[in-house]
Design an enzyme around this catalytic site. Sequence first.
Site, PDB file in Angstrom:
ATOM      1  N   ARG A   1       0.742  -1.151   0.011  1.00 40.24           N
ATOM      2  CA  ARG A   1      -0.068  -0.255   0.071  1.00 40.24           C
ATOM      3  C   ARG A   1       0.959   1.063   0.115  1.00 40.24           C
ATOM      4  O   ARG A   1       0.340   2.278  -0.097  1.00 40.24           O
ATOM      5  CB  ARG A   1      -1.091  -0.038   1.070  1.00 40.24           C
ATOM      6  CG  ARG A   1      -2.072  -1.168   1.095  1.00 40.24           C
ATOM      7  CD  ARG A   1      -3.156  -0.764   1.770  1.00 40.24           C
ATOM      8  NE  ARG A   1      -4.323  -1.862   1.724  1.00 40.24           N
ATOM      9  CZ  ARG A   1      -4.852  -2.258   2.644  1.00 40.24           C
ATOM     10  NH1 ARG A   1      -4.682  -1.962   3.637  1.00 40.24           N
ATOM     11  NH2 ARG A   1      -5.995  -3.263   2.384  1.00 40.24           N
TER      12      ARG A   1
ATOM     13  N   GLU B   1      -0.692  -8.378  -5.752  1.00 40.45           N
ATOM     14  CA  GLU B   1      -2.067  -8.714  -6.138  1.00 40.45           C
ATOM     15  C   GLU B   1      -2.137 -10.460  -6.540  1.00 40.45           C
ATOM     16  O   GLU B   1      -3.077 -11.085  -6.238  1.00 40.45           O
ATOM     17  CB  GLU B   1      -2.949  -8.106  -6.978  1.00 40.45           C
ATOM     18  CG  GLU B   1      -3.157  -6.538  -6.586  1.00 40.45           C
ATOM     19  CD  GLU B   1      -4.148  -6.663  -5.321  1.00 40.45           C
ATOM     20  OE1 GLU B   1      -4.853  -7.765  -5.371  1.00 40.45           O
ATOM     21  OE2 GLU B   1      -4.270  -5.548  -4.520  1.00 40.45           O
TER      22      GLU B   1
ATOM     23  N   GLN C   1      -5.894 -16.365  -3.423  1.00 36.93           N
ATOM     24  CA  GLN C   1      -5.900 -17.537  -2.835  1.00 36.93           C
ATOM     25  C   GLN C   1      -5.076 -17.673  -1.435  1.00 36.93           C
ATOM     26  O   GLN C   1      -4.745 -18.695  -0.757  1.00 36.93           O
ATOM     27  CB  GLN C   1      -5.319 -18.611  -3.678  1.00 36.93           C
ATOM     28  CG  GLN C   1      -5.692 -18.321  -5.198  1.00 36.93           C
ATOM     29  CD  GLN C   1      -6.957 -18.899  -5.520  1.00 36.93           C
ATOM     30  OE1 GLN C   1      -7.580 -19.663  -4.705  1.00 36.93           O
ATOM     31  NE2 GLN C   1      -7.309 -19.097  -6.749  1.00 36.93           N
TER      32      GLN C   1
ATOM     33  N   LEU D   1       4.035 -21.182  -0.987  1.00 42.17           N
ATOM     34  CA  LEU D   1       3.087 -20.067  -1.265  1.00 42.17           C
ATOM     35  C   LEU D   1       1.622 -20.816  -1.945  1.00 42.17           C
ATOM     36  O   LEU D   1       0.414 -20.271  -1.785  1.00 42.17           O
ATOM     37  CB  LEU D   1       3.367 -18.754  -2.165  1.00 42.17           C
ATOM     38  CG  LEU D   1       2.603 -17.622  -1.703  1.00 42.17           C
ATOM     39  CD1 LEU D   1       2.329 -17.006  -0.318  1.00 42.17           C
ATOM     40  CD2 LEU D   1       3.599 -16.510  -2.606  1.00 42.17           C
TER      41      LEU D   1
ATOM     42  N   TYR E   1      -0.442 -22.789  -5.166  1.00 46.01           N
ATOM     43  CA  TYR E   1      -0.891 -22.230  -6.615  1.00 46.01           C
ATOM     44  C   TYR E   1       0.330 -21.794  -7.510  1.00 46.01           C
ATOM     45  O   TYR E   1      -0.002 -20.592  -7.935  1.00 46.01           O
ATOM     46  CB  TYR E   1      -2.063 -21.333  -6.409  1.00 46.01           C
ATOM     47  CG  TYR E   1      -3.077 -21.706  -5.727  1.00 46.01           C
ATOM     48  CD1 TYR E   1      -3.978 -22.493  -6.114  1.00 46.01           C
ATOM     49  CD2 TYR E   1      -3.112 -21.622  -4.179  1.00 46.01           C
ATOM     50  CE1 TYR E   1      -5.157 -22.777  -5.447  1.00 46.01           C
ATOM     51  CE2 TYR E   1      -4.144 -21.995  -3.488  1.00 46.01           C
ATOM     52  CZ  TYR E   1      -5.157 -22.678  -4.080  1.00 46.01           C
ATOM     53  OH  TYR E   1      -6.248 -22.912  -3.393  1.00 46.01           O
TER      54      TYR E   1
ATOM     55  N   TYR F   1      -9.880  -9.975 -12.206  1.00 40.83           N
ATOM     56  CA  TYR F   1      -9.389  -9.551 -10.881  1.00 40.83           C
ATOM     57  C   TYR F   1      -8.043  -8.963 -10.845  1.00 40.83           C
ATOM     58  O   TYR F   1      -7.801  -7.717 -10.464  1.00 40.83           O
ATOM     59  CB  TYR F   1      -9.492 -10.451  -9.783  1.00 40.83           C
ATOM     60  CG  TYR F   1      -8.793 -10.221  -8.737  1.00 40.83           C
ATOM     61  CD1 TYR F   1      -9.759  -9.615  -7.525  1.00 40.83           C
ATOM     62  CD2 TYR F   1      -7.621 -10.362  -8.077  1.00 40.83           C
ATOM     63  CE1 TYR F   1      -9.141  -8.897  -6.319  1.00 40.83           C
ATOM     64  CE2 TYR F   1      -6.978  -9.778  -7.069  1.00 40.83           C
ATOM     65  CZ  TYR F   1      -7.960  -9.175  -6.144  1.00 40.83           C
ATOM     66  OH  TYR F   1      -7.408  -8.588  -4.779  1.00 40.83           O
TER      67      TYR F   1
ATOM     68  N   ASP G   1     -13.542  -9.800  -5.436  1.00 37.67           N
ATOM     69  CA  ASP G   1     -12.863 -11.142  -4.841  1.00 37.67           C
ATOM     70  C   ASP G   1     -14.001 -11.652  -3.645  1.00 37.67           C
ATOM     71  O   ASP G   1     -15.164 -11.020  -3.659  1.00 37.67           O
ATOM     72  CB  ASP G   1     -11.474 -11.003  -4.326  1.00 37.67           C
ATOM     73  CG  ASP G   1     -11.645  -9.958  -2.883  1.00 37.67           C
ATOM     74  OD1 ASP G   1     -12.586  -9.489  -2.597  1.00 37.67           O
ATOM     75  OD2 ASP G   1     -10.459 -10.118  -2.302  1.00 37.67           O
TER      76      ASP G   1
ATOM     77  N   CYS H   1     -16.629  -6.659   7.816  1.00 44.71           N
ATOM     78  CA  CYS H   1     -17.428  -7.514   7.260  1.00 44.71           C
ATOM     79  C   CYS H   1     -17.118  -8.787   7.051  1.00 44.71           C
ATOM     80  O   CYS H   1     -16.952  -9.612   6.159  1.00 44.71           O
ATOM     81  CB  CYS H   1     -18.091  -7.132   6.134  1.00 44.71           C
ATOM     82  SG  CYS H   1     -19.779  -7.792   5.605  1.00 44.71           S
TER      83      CYS H   1
HETATM   84 FE1  SF4 Z   1     -21.171  -6.276   6.708  1.00 40.49          FE
HETATM   85 FE2  SF4 Z   1     -22.636  -5.528   8.998  1.00 40.49          FE
HETATM   86 FE3  SF4 Z   1     -21.405  -3.612   7.498  1.00 40.49          FE
HETATM   87 FE4  SF4 Z   1     -23.727  -4.942   6.797  1.00 40.49          FE
HETATM   88  S1  SF4 Z   1     -23.197  -3.538   8.580  1.00 40.49           S
HETATM   89  S2  SF4 Z   1     -21.865  -4.685   5.459  1.00 40.49           S
HETATM   90  S3  SF4 Z   1     -23.321  -7.029   7.542  1.00 40.49           S
HETATM   91  S4  SF4 Z   1     -20.383  -5.397   8.528  1.00 40.49           S
END
Ligand code: SF4
Length: 368
Positions: free
Chosen positions: A35, A47, A52, A90, A92, A130, A148, A202
Amino acid sequence: MEKTGVSETSKKERRAIRKALVSWFTANQRRLPWRETTDPYHVWVSEVMLQQTQVNTVISYYKRFLDQFPDIFYLAAADAQDVLKCWEGLGYYARARNLHSAARRLVAENQGRIPCEWAAFRKLPGVGDYIASAVLSIAFGKPYPMVDGNVKRVLSRLFAINAPVNRSASYRIFRETARMLLDKTIPGRFNQAVMEVGAIVCKPRRPDCDACPVRRWCRALADDRVAGYPVRIKRTPVPEYRMAIGVVAKGRKLLIVQRPYDGMLGGLWEFPGGVRQSGESAASACARSVGETVGLEVEIESRLTRIRHAYTHFKVVADVFLCRYRGGRVRRNGPIAHQWVLAKGLSRYPLPGSHHKFIPALLENRSI
Ligand code: SF4
């Protein structure tokens, strides 16, 4: 085009989502070596490795690779075995072979310049949507969305997309969603922001919705259905093969053979062996498969160990035997190359991950 959820959001909402993602990224992104640069070669290498493979694993490989091959000219001039050795562990390995071939082609045909146009870059060996989107958006600021597993998970929850993330036909739905959401003014930063939210907020299990920059707009959260996304189709369990591997000793030297370049683990070196037949003992399978694959007659001396190893589409349980050479010559139409090497010389060769599970035991064995 199938409705994806994002098409039902207003332009104003999309702008707000973009802004929230990028602001969050600016404040919360992890410091990662790739980065700190927009050099297209560095971005490309990182990348390719990140496909994987987990970020934490990639960091040391990335630094080592760039130490050894600091630019595309070094990589193009390198021996294929040195590239594979640098990639060893690594997995693949086609990724390394393709990157190497692409570098050679660019040096031979394009003065070593990495193309900034989709069509020219996308047709290089190993470059799919990708990688093309990653390099063109991050290094050249071109408006291509990266899709991805992390991105698909975030989008599926954010817009309550029911298309299964592991069905290939769903790909165009996620790509179109990502394209519509993309911030075309800063595509590289935006793409990385979505991926970073997927990686650290998430997450697949127990997403941290309280800390999420897009929680205001998240359909899955609003419907209290976060656990229902992403949707997946059930895969049939991967098969498990029982194998026998022979460490064949002649004097103090051991036989290793090289796999063909165009197949799985292509170009890597390994001990000979094969799959056990039904009703066959592991020791018999070892002697038979060594005879069939390399044409040598061997005597089984002892069983060194049993290892388990998982590949993407199958698993292996392999019994590893110490064998003594009894006769024959290594067949010319068998492996593409072979070597008799001292055990301590094995580290000079790129070997598959499965072998690293028993090489420590082999090196400790006093009979070798
Ligand atoms: Fe993911 Fe929760 Fe954000 Fe929705 S609110 S995108 S489920 S982390």
